[in-house]
Scaffold this active site. Structure first.
Site, PDB file in Angstrom:
ATOM      1  N   CYS A 122       0.830  -1.194   0.000  1.00  0.00           N
ATOM      2  CA  CYS A 122       0.000   0.000   0.000  1.00  0.00           C
ATOM      3  C   CYS A 122       0.873   1.256   0.000  1.00  0.00           C
ATOM      4  O   CYS A 122       1.976   1.272   0.540  1.00  0.00           O
ATOM      5  CB  CYS A 122      -0.908  -0.010   1.225  1.00  0.00           C
TER       6      CYS A 122
ATOM      7  N   ASP B  80       0.272   3.836   1.680  1.00  0.00           N
ATOM      8  CA  ASP B  80       0.150   4.491   2.986  1.00  0.00           C
ATOM      9  C   ASP B  80       1.529   4.923   3.497  1.00  0.00           C
ATOM     10  O   ASP B  80       2.471   4.120   3.545  1.00  0.00           O
ATOM     11  CB  ASP B  80      -0.497   3.521   3.978  1.00  0.00           C
TER      12      ASP B  80
ATOM     13  N   ARG C 194       2.664   5.426   6.291  1.00  0.00           N
ATOM     14  CA  ARG C 194       3.119   4.805   7.540  1.00  0.00           C
ATOM     15  C   ARG C 194       3.632   3.385   7.339  1.00  0.00           C
ATOM     16  O   ARG C 194       4.130   2.759   8.286  1.00  0.00           O
ATOM     17  CB  ARG C 194       1.962   4.773   8.551  1.00  0.00           C
TER      18      ARG C 194
ATOM     19  N   HIS D 107      -2.318  -3.943   5.136  1.00  0.00           N
ATOM     20  CA  HIS D 107      -2.012  -3.482   6.490  1.00  0.00           C
ATOM     21  C   HIS D 107      -3.291  -3.120   7.232  1.00  0.00           C
ATOM     22  O   HIS D 107      -4.321  -2.810   6.624  1.00  0.00           O
ATOM     23  CB  HIS D 107      -1.063  -2.280   6.458  1.00  0.00           C
TER      24      HIS D 107
ATOM     25  N   CYS E 245      -6.321   0.145   6.754  1.00  0.00           N
ATOM     26  CA  CYS E 245      -6.100   0.640   5.385  1.00  0.00           C
ATOM     27  C   CYS E 245      -7.221   1.591   4.946  1.00  0.00           C
ATOM     28  O   CYS E 245      -8.392   1.211   4.878  1.00  0.00           O
ATOM     29  CB  CYS E 245      -6.012  -0.531   4.420  1.00  0.00           C
TER      30      CYS E 245
END
Length: 212
Positions: free
Chosen positions: A43, A45, A47, A102, A105
């Protein structure tokens, strides 16, 4: 905005110091051919940094990141992920392909919301993950568990989408490639892997040990 760029400049200076301290290593990376053994589809993302999660060094993993770690099926008109898959197998000789989702999400969460018309690209993209949302709804999963179960289902659906690529099927048939479905738990730092034989998610270390 200015503070953001200042942080980038400071970060690059720190990296340059590391670069100079290990110049021979980076010179070897620059002059040699990249030889990653793993293609990581994860992803976007901010983080969820795959290199940090698995302690990888530069050159260790070939990475594709997008919203909700999607693998569009072959021949859907989106070539970005497909190109990385083909390049990774045909030119880099990767041994493993990981699809890693994760917890928490946002891309999967967006499947339950109405995407504004102005975000047409996002709407089309998350539709590649909609089967996970539909499956969890059909299974009447409790609301508190809905997102996590959809994240898990999405990884498995995207792993199935890998099989729509001929180059993946051929490499699997030849015993030259392994596929993995993983989940990164942002609250614990753990990696969970799907154990196909047991039909359940387990700690990666446990799954790897079971495979011998």
């Amino acid at each position: 905005m200015a503070d953001d760029i200042a942080d980038v400049i400071a970060g690059n200076r720190r990296f340059k110091a590391e670069f100079e301290a290990d110049r021979d290593y980076y010179k070897q990376l620059a002059q040699g051919r990249q030889q990653p053994k793993m293609l990581w589809i994860g992803c976007a993302d901010s983080r969820v940094d795959p290199g940090r999660i698995i302690g990888a060094e530069a050159g260790d993993i070939f990475v594709v990141r997008n919203v909700a770690n999607v693998v569009p099926p072959a021949n859907t008109g989106d070539d970005s992920v497909g190109a990385a898959i083909e390049y990774g197998i045909a030119h880099l000789g990767v041994d493993d392909i990981v699809v890693c989702g994760h917890t928490g999400c946002g891309g999967i969460r967006a499947l339950g919301d109405a995407v504004p018309p102005a975000e047409e690209h996002l709407a089309r993209w998350v539709d590649f993950a909609r089967a996970s949302h539909d499956l969890v709804n059909a299974a009447r999963v409790p609301a508190a568990e809905h997102l996590l179960e959809a994240v898990k289902a999405n990884v498995l659906f995207q792993q199935d989408n890998l099989l729509t690529y001929g180059i993946v099927r051929n490499a699997l048939a030849a015993g030259k490639l392994r596929l993995h479905g993983w989940i990164y738990d942002m609250t614990s730092g753990d990696l969970l892997a799907y154990d196909q034989r047991q039909g359940e998610w387990r700690a990666l270390a446990e799954t790897a040990a079971a495979k011998g």
